[in-house]
Motif scaffolding. Structure first.
Motif, PDB file in Angstrom:
ATOM      1  N   LEU A 165      -2.026 -15.470   1.461  1.00 24.73           N
ATOM      2  CA  LEU A 165      -0.701 -14.953   1.133  1.00 24.73           C
ATOM      3  C   LEU A 165      -0.581 -14.700  -0.372  1.00 24.73           C
ATOM      4  CD1 LEU A 165       2.252 -14.334   2.045  1.00 24.73           C
ATOM      5  CD2 LEU A 165       2.756 -16.729   1.514  1.00 24.73           C
ATOM      6  N   CYS A 166      -1.033 -15.653  -1.174  1.00 27.28           N
ATOM      7  CA  CYS A 166      -0.956 -15.506  -2.628  1.00 27.28           C
ATOM      8  C   CYS A 166      -1.855 -14.368  -3.115  1.00 27.28           C
ATOM      9  CB  CYS A 166      -1.352 -16.817  -3.309  1.00 27.28           C
ATOM     10  SG  CYS A 166      -0.174 -18.171  -3.040  1.00 27.28           S
ATOM     11  N   VAL A 167      -3.029 -14.230  -2.520  1.00 28.56           N
ATOM     12  CA  VAL A 167      -3.940 -13.145  -2.891  1.00 28.56           C
ATOM     13  C   VAL A 167      -3.309 -11.791  -2.581  1.00 28.56           C
ATOM     14  CG1 VAL A 167      -6.143 -12.040  -2.317  1.00 28.56           C
ATOM     15  CG2 VAL A 167      -6.055 -14.505  -2.698  1.00 28.56           C
ATOM     16  N   ALA A 168      -2.687 -11.668  -1.418  1.00 29.68           N
ATOM     17  CA  ALA A 168      -2.026 -10.413  -1.057  1.00 29.68           C
ATOM     18  C   ALA A 168      -0.903 -10.093  -2.043  1.00 29.68           C
ATOM     19  CB  ALA A 168      -1.477 -10.502   0.367  1.00 29.68           C
ATOM     20  N   TYR A 169      -0.105 -11.086  -2.360  1.00 34.06           N
ATOM     21  CA  TYR A 169       1.010 -10.924  -3.303  1.00 34.06           C
ATOM     22  C   TYR A 169       0.494 -10.476  -4.672  1.00 34.06           C
ATOM     23  CZ  TYR A 169       5.319 -12.390  -5.769  1.00 34.06           C
ATOM     24  OH  TYR A 169       6.465 -12.444  -6.525  1.00 34.06           O
ATOM     25  N   ASN A 170      -0.567 -11.131  -5.167  1.00 33.04           N
ATOM     26  CA  ASN A 170      -1.127 -10.804  -6.479  1.00 33.04           C
ATOM     27  C   ASN A 170      -1.786  -9.426  -6.484  1.00 33.04           C
ATOM     28  OD1 ASN A 170      -0.326 -13.362  -7.225  1.00 33.04           O
ATOM     29  ND2 ASN A 170      -2.374 -14.250  -7.082  1.00 33.04           N
ATOM     30  N   ASN A 171      -2.557  -9.120  -5.446  1.00 32.86           N
ATOM     31  CA  ASN A 171      -3.307  -7.860  -5.416  1.00 32.86           C
ATOM     32  C   ASN A 171      -2.386  -6.647  -5.370  1.00 32.86           C
ATOM     33  OD1 ASN A 171      -5.825  -9.016  -5.592  1.00 32.86           O
ATOM     34  ND2 ASN A 171      -6.223  -8.956  -3.392  1.00 32.86           N
ATOM     35  N   VAL A 172      -1.340  -6.733  -4.564  1.00 34.45           N
ATOM     36  CA  VAL A 172      -0.417  -5.604  -4.466  1.00 34.45           C
ATOM     37  C   VAL A 172       0.224  -5.314  -5.819  1.00 34.45           C
ATOM     38  CG1 VAL A 172       1.808  -4.887  -3.510  1.00 34.45           C
ATOM     39  CG2 VAL A 172       0.062  -5.793  -2.003  1.00 34.45           C
ATOM     40  N   PHE A 173       0.682  -6.365  -6.497  1.00 34.10           N
ATOM     41  CA  PHE A 173       1.313  -6.144  -7.801  1.00 34.10           C
ATOM     42  C   PHE A 173       0.287  -5.683  -8.827  1.00 34.10           C
ATOM     43  CE2 PHE A 173       3.207  -7.492 -11.858  1.00 34.10           C
ATOM     44  CZ  PHE A 173       4.440  -6.863 -11.746  1.00 34.10           C
ATOM     45  N   ARG A 174      -0.910  -6.197  -8.753  1.00 31.51           N
ATOM     46  CA  ARG A 174      -1.971  -5.817  -9.694  1.00 31.51           C
ATOM     47  C   ARG A 174      -2.297  -4.324  -9.577  1.00 31.51           C
ATOM     48  NH1 ARG A 174      -5.379  -9.636  -8.504  1.00 31.51           N
ATOM     49  NH2 ARG A 174      -4.939 -10.938 -10.329  1.00 31.51           N
ATOM     50  N   PHE A 175      -2.469  -3.841  -8.362  1.00 30.64           N
ATOM     51  CA  PHE A 175      -2.787  -2.432  -8.170  1.00 30.64           C
ATOM     52  C   PHE A 175      -1.583  -1.537  -8.453  1.00 30.64           C
ATOM     53  CE2 PHE A 175      -6.103  -4.188  -5.184  1.00 30.64           C
ATOM     54  CZ  PHE A 175      -7.174  -3.864  -6.012  1.00 30.64           C
ATOM     55  N   LEU A 176      -0.384  -2.039  -8.158  1.00 29.27           N
ATOM     56  CA  LEU A 176       0.820  -1.260  -8.432  1.00 29.27           C
ATOM     57  C   LEU A 176       0.993  -1.014  -9.926  1.00 29.27           C
ATOM     58  CD1 LEU A 176       3.390   0.018  -7.140  1.00 29.27           C
ATOM     59  CD2 LEU A 176       4.521  -2.183  -7.500  1.00 29.27           C
ATOM     60  N   CYS A 177       0.620  -1.992 -10.740  1.00 30.48           N
ATOM     61  CA  CYS A 177       0.786  -1.894 -12.194  1.00 30.48           C
ATOM     62  C   CYS A 177      -0.507  -1.509 -12.915  1.00 30.48           C
ATOM     63  CB  CYS A 177       1.307  -3.221 -12.746  1.00 30.48           C
ATOM     64  SG  CYS A 177       2.940  -3.662 -12.117  1.00 30.48           S
TER      65      CYS A 177
ATOM     66  N   ASN B  49       0.819  -1.206   0.000  1.00 30.17           N
ATOM     67  CA  ASN B  49       0.000   0.000   0.000  1.00 30.17           C
ATOM     68  C   ASN B  49       0.856   1.260   0.000  1.00 30.17           C
ATOM     69  OD1 ASN B  49      -2.454  -1.342  -0.040  1.00 30.17           O
ATOM     70  ND2 ASN B  49      -2.578  -1.467   2.188  1.00 30.17           N
ATOM     71  N   ALA B  50       1.988   1.204   0.702  1.00 25.52           N
ATOM     72  CA  ALA B  50       2.895   2.357   0.710  1.00 25.52           C
ATOM     73  C   ALA B  50       3.490   2.586  -0.683  1.00 25.52           C
ATOM     74  CB  ALA B  50       4.009   2.140   1.735  1.00 25.52           C
ATOM     75  N   LEU B  51       3.856   1.485  -1.367  1.00 29.77           N
ATOM     76  CA  LEU B  51       4.392   1.623  -2.723  1.00 29.77           C
ATOM     77  C   LEU B  51       3.340   2.170  -3.680  1.00 29.77           C
ATOM     78  CD1 LEU B  51       6.445  -1.687  -3.149  1.00 29.77           C
ATOM     79  CD2 LEU B  51       7.322   0.606  -2.700  1.00 29.77           C
ATOM     80  N   ILE B  52       2.116   1.660  -3.591  1.00 29.14           N
ATOM     81  CA  ILE B  52       1.044   2.106  -4.481  1.00 29.14           C
ATOM     82  C   ILE B  52       0.758   3.591  -4.282  1.00 29.14           C
ATOM     83  CG2 ILE B  52      -1.408   1.835  -5.014  1.00 29.14           C
ATOM     84  CD1 ILE B  52      -1.056  -1.147  -4.183  1.00 29.14           C
ATOM     85  N   ARG B  53       0.792   4.019  -3.031  1.00 29.86           N
ATOM     86  CA  ARG B  53       0.466   5.407  -2.718  1.00 29.86           C
ATOM     87  C   ARG B  53       1.573   6.367  -3.129  1.00 29.86           C
ATOM     88  NH1 ARG B  53      -0.106   4.520   2.062  1.00 29.86           N
ATOM     89  NH2 ARG B  53       1.787   5.396   2.989  1.00 29.86           N
ATOM     90  N   LYS B  54       2.836   5.965  -2.966  1.00 32.96           N
ATOM     91  CA  LYS B  54       3.947   6.891  -3.175  1.00 32.96           C
ATOM     92  C   LYS B  54       4.611   6.767  -4.548  1.00 32.96           C
ATOM     93  CE  LYS B  54       5.132   6.914   1.770  1.00 32.96           C
ATOM     94  NZ  LYS B  54       6.179   6.626   2.780  1.00 32.96           N
ATOM     95  N   CYS B  55       4.449   5.627  -5.209  1.00 34.17           N
ATOM     96  CA  CYS B  55       5.210   5.379  -6.437  1.00 34.17           C
ATOM     97  C   CYS B  55       4.323   5.156  -7.658  1.00 34.17           C
ATOM     98  CB  CYS B  55       6.127   4.175  -6.232  1.00 34.17           C
ATOM     99  SG  CYS B  55       7.198   4.299  -4.785  1.00 34.17           S
ATOM    100  N   TYR B  56       3.117   5.676  -7.624  1.00 37.83           N
ATOM    101  CA  TYR B  56       2.194   5.413  -8.726  1.00 37.83           C
ATOM    102  C   TYR B  56       2.634   6.076 -10.031  1.00 37.83           C
ATOM    103  CZ  TYR B  56       0.392  10.110  -7.748  1.00 37.83           C
ATOM    104  OH  TYR B  56       0.273  11.456  -7.553  1.00 37.83           O
ATOM    105  N   ILE B  57       3.481   7.117  -9.973  1.00 36.88           N
ATOM    106  CA  ILE B  57       3.922   7.798 -11.194  1.00 36.88           C
ATOM    107  C   ILE B  57       5.264   7.255 -11.701  1.00 36.88           C
ATOM    108  CG2 ILE B  57       2.682   9.925 -10.622  1.00 36.88           C
ATOM    109  CD1 ILE B  57       5.347  11.119  -9.714  1.00 36.88           C
ATOM    110  N   CYS B  58       5.828   6.270 -11.025  1.00 37.76           N
ATOM    111  CA  CYS B  58       7.119   5.713 -11.454  1.00 37.76           C
ATOM    112  C   CYS B  58       6.947   4.894 -12.732  1.00 37.76           C
ATOM    113  CB  CYS B  58       7.715   4.832 -10.359  1.00 37.76           C
ATOM    114  SG  CYS B  58       8.194   5.726  -8.874  1.00 37.76           S
ATOM    115  N   THR B  59       8.036   4.673 -13.416  1.00 31.89           N
ATOM    116  CA  THR B  59       8.003   3.833 -14.616  1.00 31.89           C
ATOM    117  C   THR B  59       7.778   2.373 -14.233  1.00 31.89           C
ATOM    118  OG1 THR B  59      10.398   3.505 -14.573  1.00 31.89           O
ATOM    119  CG2 THR B  59       9.569   5.428 -15.785  1.00 31.89           C
TER     120      THR B  59
END
Length: 210
Positions: free
Chosen positions: A128-140, A86-96
């Protein structure tokens, strides 16, 4: 050797080598089978103070429970993935995209002590797998219905189960190459085939066809 005798030996060893045991930071955990769960255990003393008995304790970053199950430790990990993700999604959404991949690998793929998980509910691993997938899904910015396997493989990243198998294989390789006499004795004994942990490693790493 009884527990009281063991504590006495530890205390004498500490005095001899100038080691001070902190009774306020020490706890007692008793591992017993179901048939002996009602047996009475006397209080144990250290430096004249009664040590508290606990059913769960965090030691070196890993949660240990008296029933030797890994559900609590897996829960610790997927909560951490959500927190860091969640911290990555919030702070790094404009990164490449490449920067996002690097950050995800740095913060969300360190499954510390997952090599020791062998007794857990399927639901815990699913979360655990759902958390791993969801974070990457929202990040990208991927849609919820996209394939998790394709999402990772197309970017050259491991899925959650692939990552766990990589940790298993690396851990076993390090043990096999170790020159430690105790580890070599275990690797050359029946424990490699009879222990629940080793059987779980084989189940995760190898597919048997009949």
């Amino acid at each position: 050797m009884g527990l009281s005798k063991l504590l006495s030996v530890c205390s004498e060893y500490g005095i001899e080598h100038d080691i001070k045991y902190n009774s306020t930071k020490s706890n007692v955990m008793i591992f017993s089978c179901k048939k002996l769960k009602d047996i009475h255990i006397s209080n144990l003393l250290l430096n004249g103070e009664t040590l508290p008995r606990v059913s769960k304790y965090k030691y070196l970053g890993r949660i240990i429970t008296d029933d030797l199950c890994d559900n609590d430790d897996i829960s610790r990990k997927y909560r951490r993935i959500y927190t860091q993700g969640n911290a990555l999604i919030r702070k790094c959404y404009i990164c490449t995209e490449s920067v996002k991949y690097t950050l995800f690998k740095s913060y969300c793929t360190s499954l510390y002590t997952c090599q020791l998980w062998c007794c857990y509910r399927a639901e815990s691993m699913r979360k655990l797998c759902v958390a791993y997938n969801n974070v990457f899904r929202f990040l990208c910015n991927e849609s919820r219905d996209c394939s998790a396997s394709y999402m990772f493989v197309s970017r050259g990243l491991p899925t959650c189960k692939m990552l766990i198998r990589q940790f298993f294989y690396s851990f076993l390789t390090c043990i096999a190459k170790s020159g430690n006499a105790i580890l070599q004795s275990i690797m050359n004994s029946d424990a490699l085939y009879t222990s629940p942990l080793c059987r779980h490693w084989q189940k995760m790493l190898y597919v048997y066809s009949y």
